[in-house]
Write a protein that holds these residues in place. Structure first.
Motif, PDB file in Angstrom:
ATOM      1  N   PHE A   1      32.086  72.500  -6.719  1.00  0.00           N
ATOM      2  CA  PHE A   1      31.242  72.355  -7.901  1.00  0.00           C
ATOM      3  C   PHE A   1      30.327  71.157  -7.694  1.00  0.00           C
ATOM      4  N   THR A   2      29.298  71.086  -8.506  1.00  0.00           N
ATOM      5  CA  THR A   2      28.404  69.935  -8.490  1.00  0.00           C
ATOM      6  C   THR A   2      28.432  69.274  -9.859  1.00  0.00           C
ATOM      7  N   HIS A   3      28.063  68.021  -9.893  1.00  0.00           N
ATOM      8  CA  HIS A   3      28.035  67.283 -11.150  1.00  0.00           C
ATOM      9  C   HIS A   3      27.003  66.175 -11.025  1.00  0.00           C
ATOM     10  N   PRO A   4      26.509  65.660 -12.153  1.00  0.00           N
ATOM     11  CA  PRO A   4      25.525  64.573 -12.087  1.00  0.00           C
ATOM     12  C   PRO A   4      26.137  63.315 -11.495  1.00  0.00           C
ATOM     13  N   ARG A   5      25.283  62.534 -10.826  1.00  0.00           N
ATOM     14  CA  ARG A   5      25.733  61.280 -10.224  1.00  0.00           C
ATOM     15  C   ARG A   5      24.651  60.222 -10.396  1.00  0.00           C
ATOM     16  N   ALA A   6      25.034  58.980 -10.230  1.00  0.00           N
ATOM     17  CA  ALA A   6      24.088  57.865 -10.238  1.00  0.00           C
ATOM     18  C   ALA A   6      24.551  56.859  -9.196  1.00  0.00           C
ATOM     19  N   LEU A   7      23.603  56.267  -8.521  1.00  0.00           N
ATOM     20  CA  LEU A   7      23.926  55.393  -7.396  1.00  0.00           C
ATOM     21  C   LEU A   7      23.051  54.151  -7.442  1.00  0.00           C
ATOM     22  N   THR A   8      23.663  52.983  -7.263  1.00  0.00           N
ATOM     23  CA  THR A   8      22.917  51.739  -7.078  1.00  0.00           C
ATOM     24  C   THR A   8      23.176  51.236  -5.664  1.00  0.00           C
ATOM     25  N   ALA A   9      22.100  50.989  -4.926  1.00  0.00           N
ATOM     26  CA  ALA A   9      22.214  50.536  -3.537  1.00  0.00           C
ATOM     27  C   ALA A   9      21.280  49.357  -3.325  1.00  0.00           C
ATOM     28  N   GLU A  10      21.849  48.202  -2.973  1.00  0.00           N
ATOM     29  CA  GLU A  10      21.028  47.022  -2.751  1.00  0.00           C
ATOM     30  C   GLU A  10      20.469  47.002  -1.335  1.00  0.00           C
ATOM     31  N   VAL A  11      19.383  46.271  -1.155  1.00  0.00           N
ATOM     32  CA  VAL A  11      18.781  46.095   0.162  1.00  0.00           C
ATOM     33  C   VAL A  11      19.672  45.174   0.989  1.00  0.00           C
TER      34      VAL A  11
ATOM     35  N   ARG B   1      16.885  48.822   5.046  1.00  0.00           N
ATOM     36  CA  ARG B   1      18.166  49.519   5.108  1.00  0.00           C
ATOM     37  C   ARG B   1      18.950  49.116   3.869  1.00  0.00           C
ATOM     38  N   LEU B   2      19.350  50.130   3.092  1.00  0.00           N
ATOM     39  CA  LEU B   2      20.104  49.919   1.869  1.00  0.00           C
ATOM     40  C   LEU B   2      21.578  50.177   2.124  1.00  0.00           C
TER      41      LEU B   2
ATOM     42  N   ARG C   1      25.052  52.046   1.821  1.00  0.00           N
ATOM     43  CA  ARG C   1      25.355  53.466   2.005  1.00  0.00           C
ATOM     44  C   ARG C   1      24.494  54.091   3.097  1.00  0.00           C
ATOM     45  N   GLY C   2      23.845  53.257   3.929  1.00  0.00           N
ATOM     46  CA  GLY C   2      23.085  53.766   5.060  1.00  0.00           C
ATOM     47  C   GLY C   2      21.769  54.411   4.703  1.00  0.00           C
ATOM     48  N   ILE C   3      21.228  54.133   3.519  1.00  0.00           N
ATOM     49  CA  ILE C   3      19.965  54.727   3.084  1.00  0.00           C
ATOM     50  C   ILE C   3      18.799  53.967   3.714  1.00  0.00           C
ATOM     51  N   ASP C   4      17.877  54.702   4.349  1.00  0.00           N
ATOM     52  CA  ASP C   4      16.674  54.110   4.935  1.00  0.00           C
ATOM     53  C   ASP C   4      15.495  54.296   3.991  1.00  0.00           C
ATOM     54  N   HIS C   5      14.675  53.244   3.878  1.00  0.00           N
ATOM     55  CA  HIS C   5      13.527  53.249   2.968  1.00  0.00           C
ATOM     56  C   HIS C   5      12.265  52.916   3.754  1.00  0.00           C
ATOM     57  N   SER C   6      11.218  53.736   3.568  1.00  0.00           N
ATOM     58  CA  SER C   6       9.958  53.530   4.284  1.00  0.00           C
ATOM     59  C   SER C   6       8.843  54.232   3.521  1.00  0.00           C
ATOM     60  N   PHE C   7       7.638  54.207   4.065  1.00  0.00           N
ATOM     61  CA  PHE C   7       6.524  55.012   3.569  1.00  0.00           C
ATOM     62  C   PHE C   7       6.431  56.272   4.420  1.00  0.00           C
TER      63      PHE C   7
ATOM     64  N   GLY D   1       1.485  55.919   1.692  1.00  0.00           N
ATOM     65  CA  GLY D   1       2.742  56.368   1.099  1.00  0.00           C
ATOM     66  C   GLY D   1       2.893  57.876   1.158  1.00  0.00           C
ATOM     67  N   PRO D   2       3.672  58.453   0.250  1.00  0.00           N
ATOM     68  CA  PRO D   2       4.453  57.780  -0.790  1.00  0.00           C
ATOM     69  C   PRO D   2       5.715  57.137  -0.224  1.00  0.00           C
ATOM     70  N   PRO D   3       6.393  56.291  -1.009  1.00  0.00           N
ATOM     71  CA  PRO D   3       7.664  55.742  -0.551  1.00  0.00           C
ATOM     72  C   PRO D   3       8.723  56.833  -0.471  1.00  0.00           C
ATOM     73  N   GLN D   4       9.633  56.690   0.488  1.00  0.00           N
ATOM     74  CA  GLN D   4      10.705  57.665   0.646  1.00  0.00           C
ATOM     75  C   GLN D   4      12.017  56.946   0.925  1.00  0.00           C
ATOM     76  N   TRP D   5      13.119  57.627   0.564  1.00  0.00           N
ATOM     77  CA  TRP D   5      14.467  57.140   0.816  1.00  0.00           C
ATOM     78  C   TRP D   5      15.248  58.283   1.443  1.00  0.00           C
TER      79      TRP D   5
END
Length: 407
Positions: free
Chosen positions: A273-283, A310-311, A313-319, A325-329
């Motif tokens: 199943f899927t469910h809503p989620r929210a995530l905070t990831a610092e730089v 690099r955030l 949880r291994g999230i990469d952020h760039s243009f 742009g646009p910015p991407q994660w």
């Protein structure tokens, strides 16, 4: 850089969503918790303020308050969201309170003039604090309560399924993630009195069974305005593994002060199943990238070329495209989002805080697949170098921020 479109004004009867990312460094007058952080989202509908708060690396909150006060200023409490401590295993709560017309109108008109503060025993003046920002679209508060990880088990609970009896008016939904020596849980309920405990039992449908995990307990009952709780509880060796291997042999049980033997019960299910989620990831490490380009008024100056970060949880952020742009994660699991700026809030000598609409740009499942909005908050550094520059040169300026992914 494109100008951000204005957010529509509040109309009577409309829902308004506000969000804040809380840090100990934002506290004023007394030190906060240097490691702690929290995300709080409000849904304002008429005089009802429904809230979801999720925290990490702080003590059990003793209170959650909305204060009047701009960034850097100390202010009086204007609204109590949570006024008694939740269970010790809790990492989040949801609930609803009522607010006066004047307060509601002030919150909607000037969210940045208010902040939310989580207090704990070690930081009675405030452990973590954050200013509010208005969102551009609705947010599922259940996702904020739950956090960022996909649950693996679920349970639909009702009074009619309890043995014996139960609260016929009550309903509850559980999301669980057993693993290792702990079980992460999220439960939301309606139609119940004051909830006093949540447990997992082993037992076949229609039969009572032994408790295998006490997920949370509140001997005097949670406050009546609380309608959900999430957290992590330790379990004995092998318990989580056995539950994950054969979930249909277990059931959830939610207890209240009126139904101490159990108010609503439901079987565990391992169906996907899927469910809503929210995530905070610092730089963890990042730089704003600027290029020396011609200026409209003549001469040269540094303008935004891109970003690299690099955030957690291994999230990469760039243009996507340098310079435009646009910015991407992009998350390690292939989920990805692109952002378009809705609002900018100045933050002193640091890069501005942003609210962005998110467009899906990766896998249909994963860490970021839920996100419809992104917030860049608690920014530090990152501003373009001032003065003249040599055409064709670049500058990389370190920065910090919390990115909040909401859906």
């Amino acid at each position: 850089m494109l100008a951000a479109p204005a957010v529509p004004a509040h109309a009577s009867g409309d829902e308004v969503h506000l969000a804040a990312a809380l840090r100990g460094a934002n506290e004023v007058g007394a030190p906060g918790d240097t490691d702690g952080h929290s995300t709080v989202v409000l849904r304002i509908s008429g005089n009802e303020v429904t809230f979801a708060a999720r925290w990490d690396r702080i003590g059990t909150p003793t209170a959650v308050h909305v204060h009047l006060g701009a960034r850097g200023a100390d202010g009086d409490v204007r609204l109590g969201l949570l006024t008694t401590p939740p269970p010790s295993s809790a990492r989040g709560v949801t609930g609803t309170v009522r607010a006066g017309n004047d307060l509601v109108q002030a919150l909607v008109a000037d969210p940045a003039g208010f902040y939310v503060n989580l207090h704990d025993a070690a930081h009675p003046k405030g452990a973590v604090r954050g200013q509010f920002h208005r969102l551009s679209k609705p947010v599922d508060l259940g996702g904020v309560l739950h956090g960022g990880d996909q649950a693996t088990l679920s349970s639909q609970a009702g009074g009619g399924r309890h043995v014996p009896g139960g609260d016929a008016d009550g309903r509850a939904v559980w999301w669980l993630r057993p693993g290792g020596s702990s079980i992460a849980y999220t439960v939301s309920w309606s139609g119940l009195g004051r909830v006093s405990a949540g447990r997992l039992h082993k037992g076949a449908p229609g039969r009572s069974g032994a408790v295998v995990a006490d997920l949370f307990a509140a001997a005097r009952g949670l406050p009546e305005n609380v309608t959900g709780v999430a957290g992590v509880t330790p379990v004995s060796a092998g318990v989580a593994e056995r539950i994950a291997a054969k979930p249909d042999a277990y059931y959830t049980n939610l207890h209240t002060l009126d139904f101490r033997g159990g108010a609503v019960r439901g079987p565990l299910s391992g169906e996907p199943f899927t469910h809503p989620r929210a995530l905070t990831a610092e730089v963890l490490r990042g730089s704003q990238i600027y290029a020396c380009t011609p200026l409209p008024a003549g001469g040269h100056g540094f303008t935004q070329l891109g970003v690299t970060a690099r955030l957690r949880r291994g999230i990469d952020h760039s243009f996507v495209t340098p310079g435009s742009g646009p910015p991407q994660w992009i998350a390690p699991d292939g989920s990805a989002v692109r952002g378009s700026v809705v609002t900018r809030t100045p933050n002193g000598g640091h890069i501005p805080e942003l609210v962005l609409d998110a467009a899906q740009a990766g896998a249909g499942t994963g860490l970021l697949a839920h996100a419809t909005q992104i917030l860049r908050l608690n920014t530090t550094g990152g501003t373009a170098p001032a003065g003249a520059c040599v055409p064709g040169t670049e500058a990389r300026v370190p920065y910090g921020a919390d990115y909040v992914f909401l859906g």
